[in-house]
Design a protein around this motif. Structure first.
Motif, short mmCIF file in Angstrom:
data_model
loop_
_atom_site.label_atom_id
_atom_site.label_comp_id
_atom_site.label_asym_id
_atom_site.label_seq_id
_atom_site.Cartn_x
_atom_site.Cartn_y
_atom_site.Cartn_z
N VAL A 137 -6.98 1.54 -11.75
CA VAL A 137 -6.89 0.08 -11.60
C VAL A 137 -6.45 -0.32 -10.19
O VAL A 137 -6.94 -1.30 -9.64
N THR A 138 -5.53 0.45 -9.59
CA THR A 138 -4.99 0.04 -8.29
C THR A 138 -5.76 0.59 -7.10
O THR A 138 -5.65 0.04 -6.00
N ALA A 139 -6.53 1.65 -7.27
CA ALA A 139 -7.25 2.25 -6.13
C ALA A 139 -8.16 1.24 -5.42
O ALA A 139 -8.16 1.20 -4.18
N PRO A 140 -8.93 0.42 -6.13
CA PRO A 140 -9.76 -0.56 -5.40
C PRO A 140 -8.91 -1.55 -4.58
O PRO A 140 -9.29 -1.92 -3.46
N LEU A 141 -7.77 -1.95 -5.11
CA LEU A 141 -6.89 -2.85 -4.38
C LEU A 141 -6.37 -2.18 -3.11
O LEU A 141 -6.40 -2.77 -2.03
N VAL A 142 -5.91 -0.95 -3.25
CA VAL A 142 -5.40 -0.21 -2.09
C VAL A 142 -6.52 -0.05 -1.05
O VAL A 142 -6.31 -0.25 0.15
N TRP A 143 -7.71 0.28 -1.50
CA TRP A 143 -8.86 0.46 -0.60
C TRP A 143 -9.06 -0.80 0.24
O TRP A 143 -9.24 -0.72 1.45
N HIS A 144 -9.04 -1.95 -0.40
CA HIS A 144 -9.28 -3.22 0.31
C HIS A 144 -8.11 -3.63 1.19
O HIS A 144 -8.31 -4.37 2.16
N LEU A 145 -6.92 -3.16 0.89
CA LEU A 145 -5.76 -3.50 1.71
C LEU A 145 -5.59 -2.56 2.91
O LEU A 145 -4.81 -2.87 3.82
N LEU A 146 -6.30 -1.45 2.92
CA LEU A 146 -6.20 -0.54 4.05
C LEU A 146 -6.84 -1.17 5.28
O LEU A 146 -7.80 -1.93 5.17
N PRO A 147 -6.32 -0.84 6.46
CA PRO A 147 -6.95 -1.37 7.67
C PRO A 147 -8.38 -0.86 7.79
O PRO A 147 -8.69 0.24 7.31
N LEU A 183 -3.97 11.37 0.82
CA LEU A 183 -3.55 9.97 0.63
C LEU A 183 -2.79 9.44 1.84
O LEU A 183 -2.90 8.27 2.18
N TRP A 184 -2.02 10.31 2.49
CA TRP A 184 -1.23 9.88 3.64
C TRP A 184 -1.96 10.02 4.97
O TRP A 184 -1.72 9.26 5.90
N ARG A 185 -2.89 11.01 5.06
CA ARG A 185 -3.57 11.26 6.34
C ARG A 185 -4.96 10.64 6.40
O ARG A 185 -5.38 10.20 7.46
N ARG A 186 -5.67 10.65 5.30
CA ARG A 186 -7.03 10.09 5.21
C ARG A 186 -7.10 9.29 3.91
O ARG A 186 -7.68 9.73 2.93
N PRO A 187 -6.44 8.12 3.89
CA PRO A 187 -6.22 7.42 2.62
C PRO A 187 -7.49 7.06 1.84
O PRO A 187 -7.47 7.13 0.61
N ARG A 188 -8.54 6.70 2.51
CA ARG A 188 -9.76 6.37 1.74
C ARG A 188 -10.31 7.59 1.03
O ARG A 188 -10.69 7.52 -0.15
N LEU A 189 -10.35 8.72 1.71
CA LEU A 189 -10.78 9.96 1.07
C LEU A 189 -9.81 10.33 -0.05
O LEU A 189 -10.21 10.72 -1.14
N GLY A 190 -8.51 10.19 0.22
CA GLY A 190 -7.49 10.49 -0.78
C GLY A 190 -7.63 9.64 -2.03
O GLY A 190 -7.46 10.12 -3.15
N LEU A 191 -7.98 8.36 -1.85
CA LEU A 191 -8.17 7.49 -3.02
C LEU A 191 -9.33 7.97 -3.88
O LEU A 191 -9.23 7.97 -5.11
N VAL A 193 0.84 -1.20 0.00
CA VAL A 193 0.00 0.00 0.00
C VAL A 193 0.87 1.25 0.00
O VAL A 193 0.65 2.17 -0.79
N ARG A 194 1.88 1.28 0.86
CA ARG A 194 2.75 2.46 0.93
C ARG A 194 3.47 2.70 -0.39
O ARG A 194 3.65 3.84 -0.80
N GLY A 195 3.89 1.64 -1.05
CA GLY A 195 4.57 1.78 -2.33
C GLY A 195 3.65 2.37 -3.39
O GLY A 195 4.05 3.26 -4.15
N ILE A 196 2.42 1.89 -3.44
CA ILE A 196 1.46 2.42 -4.42
C ILE A 196 1.13 3.88 -4.10
O ILE A 196 1.08 4.73 -4.99
#
Length: 128
Positions: free
Chosen positions: A111-121, A56-64, A2-5
């Motif tokens: 393409v990657t935003a849904p993956l990142v969303w699901h990998l977030l805590p 993206l770093w402070r509120r990642p879901r909103l950032g996505l 997640v951090r890399g993306i």
């Protein structure tokens, strides 16, 4: 992962910040000869792109969500501007490298935003 993306997203949006800032320096606010709404949108991105990085770093879901919306709209606007010939004649079956790069980055985000969303805590709810 997640951090890399998110780092790749951040670099892309900071490049966008630079590009829009340079556009204002070179051509002023509300870049001519594009229509006023396009100039307003491009100028707004000067502030929205770095805000997206912060989110993206402070509120990642909103950032996505913001990142995805910006990329879909920005690629669409820039494609329309190119095809309309506002910045010079478009060449049939050719895409400027800058628009191609932006479209690839936009595709990466979409393409990657849904993956990142699901990998977030999971979001922790405050107990009352």
């Amino acid at each position: 992962m997640v951090r890399g993306i998110v780092l790749v997203y951040s670099v892309g949006f900071l490049i966008g910040t630079y590009t829009h800032t340079q556009g204002i320096i070179d051509h002023g606010w509300l870049a001519f000869p594009v229509p006023l709404p396009v100039g307003l949108y491009w100028d707004a991105l000067t502030f929205l792109d770095p805000l997206t990085v912060l989110l993206l770093w402070r509120r990642p879901r909103l950032g996505l969500g913001v990142a995805t919306a910006i990329m879909v709209s920005d690629v669409s606007v820039n494609t329309a501007v190119y095809r309309a010939g506002y910045l010079g004649p478009s060449v049939p079956h050719m895409v400027p490298l800058s628009l191609f790069d932006q479209a690839l980055f936009g595709l990466f985000v979409v393409v990657t935003a849904p993956l990142v969303w699901h990998l977030l805590p999971p979001i922790r709810r405050r107990s009352t």
